[in-house]
Design a protein around this motif. Structure first.
Motif, PDB file in Angstrom:
ATOM      1  N   ILE A   1       0.856  -1.180   0.000  1.00 54.00           N
ATOM      2  CA  ILE A   1       0.000   0.000   0.000  1.00 54.00           C
ATOM      3  C   ILE A   1       0.893   1.231   0.000  1.00 54.00           C
TER       4      ILE A   1
ATOM      5  N   SER B   1      -9.185   0.178   1.060  1.00 53.84           N
ATOM      6  CA  SER B   1     -10.137   0.030  -0.039  1.00 53.84           C
ATOM      7  C   SER B   1      -9.933   1.106  -1.101  1.00 53.84           C
TER       8      SER B   1
ATOM      9  N   TYR C   1      -7.143   2.226  -1.995  1.00 56.38           N
ATOM     10  CA  TYR C   1      -6.035   1.672  -2.766  1.00 56.38           C
ATOM     11  C   TYR C   1      -6.499   0.512  -3.641  1.00 56.38           C
ATOM     12  N   SER C   2      -7.267  -0.384  -3.028  1.00 58.27           N
ATOM     13  CA  SER C   2      -7.550  -1.642  -3.719  1.00 58.27           C
ATOM     14  C   SER C   2      -8.595  -1.496  -4.822  1.00 58.27           C
TER      15      SER C   2
ATOM     16  N   ARG D   1     -10.043  -7.657  -9.285  1.00 57.24           N
ATOM     17  CA  ARG D   1     -10.055  -8.593  -8.165  1.00 57.24           C
ATOM     18  C   ARG D   1      -9.781 -10.011  -8.635  1.00 57.24           C
TER      19      ARG D   1
ATOM     20  N   TYR E   1      -0.877  -6.692  -8.489  1.00 58.03           N
ATOM     21  CA  TYR E   1      -2.230  -6.655  -9.021  1.00 58.03           C
ATOM     22  C   TYR E   1      -2.281  -5.862 -10.324  1.00 58.03           C
TER      23      TYR E   1
ATOM     24  N   SER F   1     -11.671  -9.920   3.310  1.00 57.33           N
ATOM     25  CA  SER F   1     -11.151  -9.041   2.253  1.00 57.33           C
ATOM     26  C   SER F   1     -10.734  -9.872   1.053  1.00 57.33           C
TER      27      SER F   1
ATOM     28  N   ILE G   1      -8.359  -9.699  -0.811  1.00 62.72           N
ATOM     29  CA  ILE G   1      -6.954 -10.061  -1.034  1.00 62.72           C
ATOM     30  C   ILE G   1      -6.614 -11.420  -0.419  1.00 62.72           C
TER      31      ILE G   1
END
Lengths: 258, 258
Positions: free
Chosen positions: B3, B11, B13-14, B19, B54, B114, B116
């Motif tokens: 991060i 979130s 960031y993600s 996904r 990712y 989550s 991840i």
DNA sequence: GAAATAGTGTCTGTTAGACACTATTTC
DNA sequence: GAAATAGTGTCTAACAGACACTATTTC
């Protein structure tokens, strides 16, 4: 993309799948010296797609590919070979594929930002089968499912024409290195049968004397003491693969280059 | 998994990423007849991982792989070759990789569900470079980043040992069919250089006379009129690839099998 | 001339590829 | 014996793979 009966909402259905990743199977069918691909026309859109689907959170990508192939062909245990993955933001942009249109057809209200309209990565497999074995079945919401000659494809959705081309290249490369003939032909087969299989896949004619010589010299196939009576002419002998010589040879780099 | 500064929450960031799908790069380094892999040790966990990350919603899988490779090596335009995708529900189960542990190390409160921590599909690439060119840089939250000989790997997280093996097999298969030498070597190189590159990658010694003969006969390389002065002995001549003959030959099925 | 590395020629056995006729079965 | 398809042998040129000595540069 298909919402089967038994699910109340789109999200109840979709929560069981991995997001942003899917499987596509290029299902090649071989019959009477022709190579065809099984395609679907989803949602009565004009364009056609390769057989594909989402991956359940509880299954591997290979299991997903098998399940999806079984759903469309009725055949269990098809030999599936992964040949690449495809993913870029442009790949799912297609004028027929909009939230409004899909919502109208499926009866589910789909938010425009639903992840099924997101860019997703497709893990692609191909498989090959004698196509008379296949009971082609379409999914719930598909208008049609049928075989198309690889050289005369209909308009394809997304990047599926490209995926089919890549599958064909991979198949032609792999046929020299992997037991594709072994997976495809029946246990006992004739020389003309295996010969025309190779000719069909490679898309060129192969000298029958040299072809036979190579298969016998490498001991990949063995002659049996039986013949098959087909038609009013000389009956061809049956052959079978010698699995040990075959796999051993292919492993140690003996390539069936024709 | 990292991060970077500038993001307020996990979130935020993600949300920019796809996904359930990620990219892994097996970065091979070649130096003085040794083949090594660049590995990271994330979050001060004991185990090591292949370089990975990712995929942004705005980039292709190839772009993601390039970006991630650049982040770790400082080299732009590395030749990256996709060799397969890996995905099954067991693959991310690893005792060191728990929400509690990762939350503690990163400082973000991660819900146990989550995404991840979900099963995700990894699209795997390999690349190869002269490793003295690489400024190996670790990510923000990684304890270490270093080269390991391919034959003496440390304990690996998830299925990364398997992925490295597959990458090596793919590299050895591809070296006969794709311009790997061309992408790797400098524009001008000596016979001993290319010779030992092939020996290193294939892990076996190759007869120098036959090796040279084949490269010259297929016209894949051309002798230049310059020599390189290295040490107190005879100076080797420089060679360069003949790009046309190379690509043409490789396309038409001429395989560099040694 | 010693040390270090570069560079190359020949032989043999195997294989790829070109090529055309004979064999079997049925009517 | 005609029609239809199955089945096989030979030659040549190219290539793979085994093998060992000479060439160059520097000290």
């Amino acid at each position: 993309m298909i919402i089967p009966p038994g699910f109340a909402s789109f999200s109840e259905y979709s929560d069981q799948f991995l997001r942003n990743v899917a499987v596509d199977n290029v299902i090649f069918g071989y019959h009477e010296k022709e190579l065809k691909v099984l395609l679907q026309q989803p949602y009565t859109l004009e364009k056609w797609t390769v057989t594909g689907g989402y991956i359940k959170k509880t299954e591997s990508i290979e299991d997903a590919a098998s399940r999806i192939a079984f759903d469309r062909t009725g055949i269990k245990g098809l030999y599936l070979k992964q040949f690449g993955s495809f993913g870029n933001p442009q790949r799912v942009i297609d004028d027929g594929f909009t939230p409004q249109r899909i919502g109208k057809i499926t009866g589910f209200e789909l938010p425009a930002d639903s992840w099924i309209f997101d860019y997703f990565v497709s893990v692609a497999f191909y498989t090959l089968t004698e196509f008379s074995k296949v009971e082609s079945t379409k999914g719930e919401l598909e208008a049609d499912s049928r075989w198309w000659p690889v050289n005369e494809l209909p308009p394809m959705m997304f990047d599926h024409a490209h995926i089919i081309n890549e599958a064909l290249s991979a198949l032609r490369l792999h046929i020299a290195h992997f037991p594709i003939g072994y997976e495809l032909l029946p246990e006992k087969f004739t020389l003309p049968e295996i010969h025309s299989l190779y000719e069909t896949i490679l898309g060129k004619s192969l000298d029958d004397r040299n072809f036979t010589k190579k298969l016998l010299l490498t001991k990949i196939i063995t002659k049996l003491d039986e013949t098959r009576k087909i038609g009013r002419h000389r009956s061809p002998f049956l052959y079978k693969f010698d699995k040990e010589h075959y796999q051993e040879g292919l492993k140690s780099g003996v390539a069936l280059v024709f």
